[in-house]
Design an enzyme around this catalytic site. Structure first.
Site, PDB file in Angstrom:
ATOM      1  N   SER A 154      63.408  12.856   4.547  1.00 38.71           N
ATOM      2  CA  SER A 154      64.453  13.001   3.056  1.00 38.71           C
ATOM      3  C   SER A 154      62.859  13.200   2.240  1.00 38.71           C
ATOM      4  O   SER A 154      62.365  14.162   2.696  1.00 38.71           O
ATOM      5  CB  SER A 154      64.769  11.613   2.942  1.00 38.71           C
ATOM      6  OG  SER A 154      65.701  11.830   1.553  1.00 38.71           O
ATOM      7  N   ASP A 405      74.562  15.918   7.606  1.00 35.63           N
ATOM      8  CA  ASP A 405      73.821  14.770   6.380  1.00 35.63           C
ATOM      9  C   ASP A 405      73.958  16.200   4.943  1.00 35.63           C
ATOM     10  O   ASP A 405      73.504  17.203   5.006  1.00 35.63           O
ATOM     11  CB  ASP A 405      72.746  14.956   6.720  1.00 35.63           C
ATOM     12  CG  ASP A 405      71.726  14.865   5.632  1.00 35.63           C
ATOM     13  OD1 ASP A 405      72.301  14.054   4.743  1.00 35.63           O
ATOM     14  OD2 ASP A 405      70.502  14.609   5.759  1.00 35.63           O
ATOM     15  N   HIS A 430      71.817  11.435   7.802  1.00 36.52           N
ATOM     16  CA  HIS A 430      70.694  11.589   7.472  1.00 36.52           C
ATOM     17  C   HIS A 430      69.434  10.358   8.524  1.00 36.52           C
ATOM     18  O   HIS A 430      69.322  10.234   8.391  1.00 36.52           O
ATOM     19  CB  HIS A 430      70.450  10.987   6.074  1.00 36.52           C
ATOM     20  CG  HIS A 430      69.075  11.183   5.424  1.00 36.52           C
ATOM     21  ND1 HIS A 430      69.522  12.527   4.646  1.00 36.52           N
ATOM     22  CD2 HIS A 430      68.904  10.682   4.408  1.00 36.52           C
ATOM     23  CE1 HIS A 430      68.287  12.757   3.643  1.00 36.52           C
ATOM     24  NE2 HIS A 430      68.437  11.546   3.688  1.00 36.52           N
TER      25      HIS A 430
END
Ligand SMILES: *[C@@H]1O[C@H](CO)[C@@H](O)[C@H](O)[C@H]1NC(C)=O
Ligand SMILES: *[C@@H]1O[C@H](CO)[C@@H](O)[C@H](O)[C@H]1NC(C)=O
Ligand SMILES: *[C@@H]1O[C@H](CO)[C@@H](O)[C@H](O)[C@H]1NC(C)=O
Ligand SMILES: *[C@@H]1O[C@H](CO)[C@@H](O)[C@H](O)[C@H]1NC(C)=O
Ligand SMILES: *[C@@H]1O[C@H](CO)[C@@H](O)[C@H](O)[C@H]1NC(C)=O
Ligand SMILES: *[C@@H]1O[C@H](CO)[C@@H](O)[C@H](O)[C@H]1NC(C)=O
Ligand SMILES: *[C@@H]1O[C@H](CO)[C@@H](O)[C@H](O)[C@H]1NC(C)=O
Ligand SMILES: *[C@@H]1O[C@H](CO)[C@@H](O)[C@H](O)[C@H]1NC(C)=O
Length: 471
Positions: A154, A405, A430
């Protein structure tokens, strides 16, 4: 601002709750300058880092370095099982560095996020902290002894990639998982995130999407009467009924964020992400919405989804839809970052996605930031500093993205060169690839992890080749 903020915070919350003290490490402090880029503020402070060197070949083993993102670092250490899974075979030292202004790495204690102190919170300052830490871990040698591989997921994935770009002499390669490096203004359509959220639901059942899409206006109309508001409070076990349009908006935001989160953490196994959730939570949610519904039937069905999301363990007393303060997660600094350099435009159209239409309005966004922090965002700063989609000159970076995601909409899905490569994982949410191996993992994520290992092998070989040339 609030949407992306909530999403990223939600992710932190997610990871935070997973902490089950599975992995062990030592916690250490490292002194860094407050300001790496000027000389007038002479203060320094400590950032934290976690170390496990039990697997390490101290002679020449690599350092696997997690570039901490917006949250306390334990969270990421506990949640990046891939690094732990491979540490022993590489005889690697594991290091997880905490990002300044998060967790316990606070330059001004609990006043760090005050307007007069928050200014040293930037990605560049954090990367410079990591660079100093690596130099220290290398024993301040002019010729570093240990190859370093950066990992991150991320925003942490963005940092791992940027770390390799900015400090290639310190880090040999980077695994950047689910890093939305293209999410900056004008680089991708602002609706892409919510389009992917919607398609995750659509894959399960089109009617599920139709129900969610029609629920917003039905809900707003329904909640116009106090009786209905009481009905909903009782049916959904809300902590408080909606009393005015502000409350209704909070509830709508809560539901939207619920659907977004379910898509983001749509893992094949039961997980304690964000909150305990069943395997394939989107599929579970859509079970209740598989026939076209309206009125109280529709609300009752959505109430069941809220139960899955907020009360899977059965321990939640009531649904606190007004709570946007995520407790002691230490992720509140992200809001400031999103108001300065990390501008990631988000919007919904109501056509390509199942949400109410809501345009991206930078003027409004900037005004809100100014009110809150007395700063104006610089929408192009991060693209200019980190290259946007013009990163051909970079090398030894893997960008991995799962197509389930929503953040993949801002990810790099095509290889840029032979050494800046994309790994697309068709059925992963994710950064699933950074998590510990699990029996329910799809083949695609196992393949992705193998590719990661092949790249790490190659980068380590390169480092050692260069090292032997120097002697
Ligand atoms: C490192 O991790 C291993 C495996 O989880 C554990 O056995 C060991 O005690 C840890 N070392 C430290 C220093 O915490
Ligand atoms: C500035 O920082 C250095 C290194 O931390 C320290 O040795 C020195 O005493 C500091 N000077 C002042 C004036 O605070
Ligand atoms: C902030 O830190 C100071 C000094 O460490 C402490 O006395 C104070 O109680 C803290 N305030 C809050 C709100 O935590
Ligand atoms: C609201 O509920 C009360 C008590 O249940 C009832 O007396 C009243 O008629 C209802 N009002 C409306 C507008 O439905
Ligand atoms: C809306 O109602 C809540 C209580 O449910 C209250 O705290 C809030 O101040 C109200 N907002 C406005 C704008 O009236
Ligand atoms: C629900 O749909 C049915 C059939 O389409 C319709 O007759 C009814 O009026 C609708 N109810 C509400 C509350 O919209
Ligand atoms: C959560 O589940 C428990 C057990 O089923 C129930 O008693 C409680 O009311 C539920 N909480 C909410 C918010 O629905
Ligand atoms: C954007 O926000 C500004 C400031 O709140 C407002 O004046 C403007 O009308 C908005 N623009 C659009 C297209 O909604």
């Amino acid at each position: 601002m609030t949407k992306i903020t909530m999403l990223l915070i939600v992710l932190i919350l997610a990871i935070f709750n997973l902490v089950n003290c599975e992995y062990q490490y030592e916690t250490k402090l490292f002194k860094v300058p407050l300001d790496h880029f000027g000389y007038q503020r002479n203060e320094s402070f400590n950032i934290r880092y976690l170390v496990n060197d039990s697997f390490w070949d101290i002679g020449s083993g690599p350092i696997f370095f997690y570039t901490g993102n917006e949250g306390q670092i334990e969270t990421f250490a506990q949640h990046t099982g891939f690094m732990w899974d491979i540490a022993s075979s590489y005889r690697a030292k594991l290091v997880f560095a905490e990002h300044r202004y998060y967790g316990h790495s606070m330059p001004f204690g609990n006043k760090s996020l005050d307007n007069e102190h928050v200014g040293y919170l930037t990605a560049a300052q954090a990367l410079a902290d990591y660079a100093d830490l690596i130099n220290y871990l290398q024993g301040d040698r002019l010729k570093p002894k240990y190859p370093v591989i950066a990992f991150g997921g991320s925003y942490g994935g963005m940092l791992s990639a940027y770390f390799r770009m900015k400090y290639p002499h310190l880090v040999t390669g980077a695994i950047a998982a689910s890093a939305p490096v293209h999410m900056y203004p004008n680089m991708v359509p602002c609706e892409v995130f919510h389009r992917i959220v919607t398609s995750s639901f659509k894959i399960v059942n089109q009617k599920c999407v139709d129900n969610i899409r029609s629920s917003w206006s039905e809900l707003r109309t329904f909640l116009g009467s106090q009786n209905n508001s009481d009905w909903l409070k009782n049916n959904w076990n809300l902590c408080a009924p909606t009393k005015n349009s502000t409350d209704v908006q909070s509830l709508v935001d809560y539901l939207q964020s619920m659907f977004e989160t379910l898509a983001m953490v749509n893992y094949p196994f039961q997980s304690d992400f964000l909150m305990p959730l069943p395997a394939q939570p989107v599929r579970v949610a859509c079970q209740y919405l598989s026939e076209k519904l309206n009125g109280t039937q529709l609300f009752a069905a959505i109430g069941k989804v809220v139960q899955v999301y907020a009360n899977y363990t059965g321990k939640t007393d009531c649904v606190n839809y007004k709570n946007t303060d995520y407790g002691n997660l230490d992720a509140s600094g992200w809001d400031y970052q999103a108001c300065t350099e990390m501008i990631m435009p988000m919007c919904t159209t109501g056509v390509d996605d199942m949400f109410e239409a809501s345009p991206w309005n930078f003027t409004k966004y900037a005004e809100d930031c100014h009110k809150k922090y007395n700063v104006y965002p610089r929408p192009d700063a991060a693209r200019i500093e980190y290259g946007g989609d013009r990163i051909k000159a970079a090398s030894n970076i893997v960008f991995s993205n799962g197509l389930l995601d929503p953040w993949a909409g801002g990810g790099i899905l095509n290889s840029i060169s032979s050494t800046v490569t994309a790994v697309v994982i068709i059925d992963a949410a994710h950064h699933l690839d950074l998590m510990a191996a699990n029996a329910q993992d799809p083949e695609s994520v196992k393949m992705a992890r193998n590719i990661h290992r092949q790249n790490i092998d190659k980068w380590l070989r390169e480092f050692r080749d260069e090292q032997s040339k120097r002697h």
